[in-house]
Write a protein that holds these residues in place. Structure first.
Motif, PDB file in Angstrom:
ATOM      1  N   GLU A  14       0.826  -1.496   0.325  1.00 44.35           N
ATOM      2  CA  GLU A  14      -0.430  -0.227   0.403  1.00 44.35           C
ATOM      3  C   GLU A  14       0.155   1.781   0.181  1.00 44.35           C
ATOM      4  OE1 GLU A  14      -4.414   0.133   1.318  1.00 44.35           O
ATOM      5  OE2 GLU A  14      -3.773  -1.042  -0.051  1.00 44.35           O
ATOM      6  N   ILE A  15       1.988   1.437   0.912  1.00 42.69           N
ATOM      7  CA  ILE A  15       2.544   2.817   0.772  1.00 42.69           C
ATOM      8  C   ILE A  15       3.330   3.060  -0.175  1.00 42.69           C
ATOM      9  CG2 ILE A  15       4.560   1.717   1.727  1.00 42.69           C
ATOM     10  CD1 ILE A  15       2.558   4.547   2.910  1.00 42.69           C
ATOM     11  N   ASN A  36       8.653  -7.273  -5.862  1.00 43.31           N
ATOM     12  CA  ASN A  36       7.749  -7.243  -4.706  1.00 43.31           C
ATOM     13  C   ASN A  36       8.221  -9.102  -4.429  1.00 43.31           C
ATOM     14  OD1 ASN A  36       5.785  -6.408  -2.723  1.00 43.31           O
ATOM     15  ND2 ASN A  36       4.942  -8.113  -3.468  1.00 43.31           N
ATOM     16  N   LEU A  72      10.147  -0.701   1.808  1.00 45.59           N
ATOM     17  CA  LEU A  72       9.177  -0.720   1.467  1.00 45.59           C
ATOM     18  C   LEU A  72       8.081  -2.062   2.041  1.00 45.59           C
ATOM     19  CD1 LEU A  72       7.769   1.398  -1.824  1.00 45.59           C
ATOM     20  CD2 LEU A  72       8.171   2.514   0.558  1.00 45.59           C
ATOM     21  N   THR A  73       9.040  -2.981   2.413  1.00 43.82           N
ATOM     22  CA  THR A  73       8.621  -4.426   3.080  1.00 43.82           C
ATOM     23  C   THR A  73       7.928  -3.842   4.661  1.00 43.82           C
ATOM     24  OG1 THR A  73      10.840  -4.780   3.884  1.00 43.82           O
ATOM     25  CG2 THR A  73       9.670  -5.402   1.663  1.00 43.82           C
ATOM     26  N   THR A  77      11.763  -7.313   7.890  1.00 44.27           N
ATOM     27  CA  THR A  77      12.886  -7.215   7.227  1.00 44.27           C
ATOM     28  C   THR A  77      13.524  -6.140   6.862  1.00 44.27           C
ATOM     29  OG1 THR A  77      11.263  -7.170   5.163  1.00 44.27           O
ATOM     30  CG2 THR A  77      11.235  -9.536   5.747  1.00 44.27           C
ATOM     31  N   HIS A  78      13.043  -5.223   7.454  1.00 42.98           N
ATOM     32  CA  HIS A  78      13.780  -4.200   6.817  1.00 42.98           C
ATOM     33  C   HIS A  78      15.589  -3.692   7.461  1.00 42.98           C
ATOM     34  CE1 HIS A  78      10.420  -0.864   7.979  1.00 42.98           C
ATOM     35  NE2 HIS A  78       9.717  -1.667   6.893  1.00 42.98           N
ATOM     36  N   GLU A  95      11.113   2.386   5.514  1.00 41.94           N
ATOM     37  CA  GLU A  95      10.504   3.174   5.655  1.00 41.94           C
ATOM     38  C   GLU A  95       9.858   2.595   7.015  1.00 41.94           C
ATOM     39  OE1 GLU A  95       6.788   4.704   6.224  1.00 41.94           O
ATOM     40  OE2 GLU A  95       7.053   5.368   3.965  1.00 41.94           O
ATOM     41  N   LYS A  96       9.028   3.708   8.161  1.00 41.73           N
ATOM     42  CA  LYS A  96       8.763   3.451   9.812  1.00 41.73           C
ATOM     43  C   LYS A  96       8.052   2.245   9.802  1.00 41.73           C
ATOM     44  CE  LYS A  96       5.382   3.751  10.055  1.00 41.73           C
ATOM     45  NZ  LYS A  96       3.863   3.296  10.000  1.00 41.73           N
ATOM     46  N   ASN A 124       7.773  10.541   7.359  1.00 40.43           N
ATOM     47  CA  ASN A 124       6.886  11.660   6.801  1.00 40.43           C
ATOM     48  C   ASN A 124       6.353  12.381   7.329  1.00 40.43           C
ATOM     49  OD1 ASN A 124       5.914   8.784   6.788  1.00 40.43           O
ATOM     50  ND2 ASN A 124       3.753  10.397   6.188  1.00 40.43           N
ATOM     51  N   ARG A 161      -7.460  -4.017   6.372  1.00 43.94           N
ATOM     52  CA  ARG A 161      -6.016  -3.733   6.368  1.00 43.94           C
ATOM     53  C   ARG A 161      -4.824  -3.813   7.087  1.00 43.94           C
ATOM     54  NH1 ARG A 161      -1.332  -1.553   4.699  1.00 43.94           N
ATOM     55  NH2 ARG A 161      -1.100   0.138   4.815  1.00 43.94           N
ATOM     56  N   THR A 164      -2.084  -7.249   8.188  1.00 42.01           N
ATOM     57  CA  THR A 164      -0.863  -7.144   7.742  1.00 42.01           C
ATOM     58  C   THR A 164       0.374  -6.170   8.453  1.00 42.01           C
ATOM     59  OG1 THR A 164      -1.121  -5.525   6.016  1.00 42.01           O
ATOM     60  CG2 THR A 164      -1.330  -7.770   5.029  1.00 42.01           C
ATOM     61  N   HIS A 175       5.296   7.575  14.469  1.00 40.46           N
ATOM     62  CA  HIS A 175       4.659   8.694  14.231  1.00 40.46           C
ATOM     63  C   HIS A 175       4.910   9.724  14.778  1.00 40.46           C
ATOM     64  CE1 HIS A 175       4.107   7.370  10.037  1.00 40.46           C
ATOM     65  NE2 HIS A 175       3.317   6.710   9.994  1.00 40.46           N
ATOM     66  N   TYR A 272      -1.567  14.213   4.318  1.00 42.54           N
ATOM     67  CA  TYR A 272      -1.305  12.125   3.914  1.00 42.54           C
ATOM     68  C   TYR A 272      -0.355  12.195   2.596  1.00 42.54           C
ATOM     69  CZ  TYR A 272       0.029   7.690   4.744  1.00 42.54           C
ATOM     70  OH  TYR A 272       0.180   6.267   4.695  1.00 42.54           O
TER      71      TYR A 272
END
Ligand SMILES: NC(=O)c1ccc[n+]([C@@H]2O[C@H](COP(=O)([O-])OP(=O)(O)OC[C@H]3O[C@@H](n4cnc5c(N)ncnc54)[C@H](O)[C@@H]3O)[C@@H](O)[C@H]2O)c1
Length: 323
Positions: A14-15, A36, A72-73, A77-78, A95-96, A124, A161, A164, A175, A272
């Motif tokens: 999604e992100i 992906n 963006l996973t 896994t970051h 990503e956070k 962000n 949503r 995951t 955030h 956003y």
């Protein structure tokens, strides 16, 4: 005119929709391709974004057309993918939340320092002009002594949503935390609670609230909720408020609302997408040219320490000091 920076996405969930839109709007950047885990989604998203699809993340980071990788996973896994990209000589935006543990973020920072490559947290929410003004006013002393800081998030998300994503403590409080620190500095102690109000099947919190003592002497209150939208006349959809002895400042998503469905939200909160676009532009135009991120890996380490303190506070019903 120099060539645009070639970007690759590891992960196309999604992100990635927001980052793809962002990169399209940045003259200094071009989305080259993505990888992906599931090929079906990779193929569909690569076609939608007009970019290449790689068979493996190793193929992606080996492409000389790519200079920077967006990780963006899933959270777990970051570190793995940030390491892969950095070791291949690519700058990264992660990503956070940055990683699953403080130790993982410390390791990410060490790899970035060793390789001399940029590694920027995907923080962000602070890439917003009115928050820059709020920070300037606070730093100039225009608000006087900081009394309190509120960062409140109440946006309904479906159970599907949320399935995951981690619970509110890791997914949303991160955030709230880096936003709070950007404005009023670091916390010294935390006291937290969580609850589950609207999920039928999921076994994770859809609500978390925290009270924090701040190094500056004030107190902060953070709220993270997927449980319900705030439908009141002055909603706390995403609200940031700082009250000082000499003035007050506020920022709210509700100042820009489009009456159509957002990706995960019941409305489009224009700010956003803007924060993601501003973040990606800042990454390309400032960070890749040697400038400091608005929120650093060190800030991400502190945010993760606080997340872990929040988890301890919830588990043991105590106030936890931040080391
Ligand atoms: N900055 C923001 O406002 C914001 C908003 C939403 C999500 N996020 C972050 O973005 C990241 C992705 O979230 P999303 O909303 O796109 O979620 P998503 O569930 O839509 O997508 C997750 C992606 O991660 C991949 N993935 C999951 N496990 C994997 C594994 N073991 N190996 C390789 N790939 C794996 C999936 O294939 C999928 O492409 C998360 O870190 C999340 O915290 C940030």
């Amino acid at each position: 005119m120099s060539e645009p920076v070639g970007i690759g996405f590891i992960g196309a969930g999604e992100i990635s929709l927001l980052h793809a839109k962002a990169v399209q709007q940045i003259p200094g950047a071009k989305l080259i391709g993505l990888w992906n885990r599931t090929t079906e989604r990779a193929t569909q998203r690569a076609a939608a974004y007009g970019c290449k699809r790689y068979d493996t993340p190793e193929d992606l980071v080996a492409d000389p057309a790519i200079q920077a990788v967006f990780v963006l996973t899933d959270l777990d896994t970051h570190l793995q993918y940030a390491r892969l990209a950095l070791e291949a000589g690519k700058h990264v935006l992660v990503e956070k939340p940055l990683a699953a543990t403080v130790a993982d973020i410390v390791e990410m920072k060490a790899i970035s320092e060793r390789t001399g490559l940029v590694c920027v947290p995907g923080h962000n929410m602070i890439h917003e002009a009115s928050l820059a003004r709020a920070r300037m006013m606070i730093q100039n002393g225009d608000l006087g002594k900081i009394v309190s800081c509120y960062v409140m998030y109440n946006i309904h998300h479906s159970e599907e949503r949320a399935s995951t994503l981690p619970g509110m403590v890791r997914h949303i409080l991160t955030h709230n935390l880096y936003t709070m620190m950007y404005l009023v500095g670091r916390p010294t102690r935390v006291s937290a609670m969580k609850a589950m109000r609207h999920y039928d099947k999921l076994d994770k919190e859809d609500l978390a609230m925290v009270i924090l003592g701040l190094e500056c002497g004030g107190i902060a209150h953070l709220c993270a909720s997927f449980a319900a939208d705030d439908l009141s006349a002055d909603p706390w959809t995403f609200v940031v408020k700082v009250i000082g002895t000499a003035g007050t400042t506020r920022y709210t998503y509700q100042d820009w609302v489009e009456a159509k469905k957002g990706i995960s939200h019941s409305r489009v909160y224009t700010a956003y997408q803007e924060t993601i676009t501003n973040e990606d532009r800042y990454f390309v135009d400032v960070c890749l040219k040697g400038g400091q991120p608005l929120s650093t890996l060190e800030d991400a380490i502190v945010a993760q320490k606080v997340v872990e303190a929040v988890e301890k506070s919830i588990a043991e019903g105590i106030t936890v000091a931040i080391e």
